[in-house]
Design a protein around this motif. Structure first.
Motif, PDB file in Angstrom:
ATOM      1  N   TYR A 214      -2.275   4.485   2.058  1.00  0.00           N
ATOM      2  CA  TYR A 214      -2.699   3.495   3.150  1.00  0.00           C
ATOM      3  C   TYR A 214      -1.536   2.929   4.134  1.00  0.00           C
ATOM      4  O   TYR A 214      -0.217   2.966   3.519  1.00  0.00           O
ATOM      5  CB  TYR A 214      -3.351   1.800   1.866  1.00  0.00           C
TER       6      TYR A 214
ATOM      7  N   ALA B  38       1.648  -6.953   1.967  1.00  0.00           N
ATOM      8  CA  ALA B  38       0.646  -5.900   1.704  1.00  0.00           C
ATOM      9  C   ALA B  38      -0.167  -7.038   1.056  1.00  0.00           C
ATOM     10  O   ALA B  38      -0.138  -7.835   0.189  1.00  0.00           O
ATOM     11  CB  ALA B  38       1.112  -5.060   0.030  1.00  0.00           C
ATOM     12  N   SER B  39      -2.150  -6.373   0.568  1.00  0.00           N
ATOM     13  CA  SER B  39      -3.192  -7.273   0.384  1.00  0.00           C
ATOM     14  C   SER B  39      -2.911  -7.529  -1.394  1.00  0.00           C
ATOM     15  O   SER B  39      -4.238  -7.401  -1.922  1.00  0.00           O
ATOM     16  CB  SER B  39      -4.035  -6.982   1.075  1.00  0.00           C
ATOM     17  N   TRP B  40      -2.508  -6.668  -1.596  1.00  0.00           N
ATOM     18  CA  TRP B  40      -2.570  -6.318  -3.118  1.00  0.00           C
ATOM     19  C   TRP B  40      -1.256  -6.636  -3.794  1.00  0.00           C
ATOM     20  O   TRP B  40      -0.055  -6.795  -3.154  1.00  0.00           O
ATOM     21  CB  TRP B  40      -2.710  -5.255  -4.101  1.00  0.00           C
TER      22      TRP B  40
ATOM     23  N   VAL C  78      -7.616  -2.416   1.636  1.00  0.00           N
ATOM     24  CA  VAL C  78      -5.760  -2.637   1.058  1.00  0.00           C
ATOM     25  C   VAL C  78      -5.568  -2.550   2.700  1.00  0.00           C
ATOM     26  O   VAL C  78      -6.069  -1.715   3.580  1.00  0.00           O
ATOM     27  CB  VAL C  78      -5.388  -1.338   0.774  1.00  0.00           C
ATOM     28  N   GLN C  79      -4.501  -3.718   2.577  1.00  0.00           N
ATOM     29  CA  GLN C  79      -4.127  -4.143   4.041  1.00  0.00           C
ATOM     30  C   GLN C  79      -2.605  -4.371   3.498  1.00  0.00           C
ATOM     31  O   GLN C  79      -1.849  -4.593   3.373  1.00  0.00           O
ATOM     32  CB  GLN C  79      -4.852  -5.495   4.262  1.00  0.00           C
TER      33      GLN C  79
ATOM     34  N   ASN D  14       2.859   1.535  -7.672  1.00  0.00           N
ATOM     35  CA  ASN D  14       3.344   1.697  -6.649  1.00  0.00           C
ATOM     36  C   ASN D  14       4.675   1.819  -5.836  1.00  0.00           C
ATOM     37  O   ASN D  14       5.616   1.827  -5.891  1.00  0.00           O
ATOM     38  CB  ASN D  14       2.108   1.444  -5.230  1.00  0.00           C
TER      39      ASN D  14
END
Length: 126
Positions: A115, A24-26, A2-3, A32
């Protein structure tokens, strides 16, 4: 992995506007919450706003209500913080954060989030 990567900060004069972005990496459309925090030198990290990804409900700390807007673009997996009428007390390192999973509601404590991005500096001169 996760980034979160923030961008858009910079120096501004009081009364100006700025938009911060957090990629976001997702998929941000999943269950969320995404939040923005800020931290001035020598101060604790302060919650600014958060958004519940699924319903789009937004929550703000009182000092920024009516001046800041948090929003999301799920197609780009990006969350924004649009800031208007910037004040000398607004500067700091602005962090993007994610809470997974999340069922909605204001989450104003850093420990609520799982995160974090590395932060993006915003400075405001009077």
């Amino acid at each position: 992995h996760v980034q979160l990567v923030e961008s858009g900060g910079g120096p501004l004069h009081a009364g100006g506007s700025l938009r911060l972005s957090c990629v976001a990496s997702w998929y941000t459309s999943s269950r969320n919450c995404m939040g923005w925090f800020r931290q001035a030198p020598g101060m604790q990290r302060e919650w600014v706003a958060n958004i519940y990804a699924r319903g789009g409900s937004t929550y703000y700390t009182d000092p920024v209500k009516d001046r800041f807007t948090i929003s999301q673009d799920n197609a780009k997996n990006t969350v924004y913080l649009q800031m208007h009428s910037l004040k000398p007390e607004d500067p700091g390192l602005y962090y993007c954060a994610a809470k997974l999973p999340c069922s909605g509601g204001p989450f104003s404590t850093p420990s609520d989030y799982d995160y974090w991005g590395k932060g993006n500096q915003v400075t405001v001169s009077s």
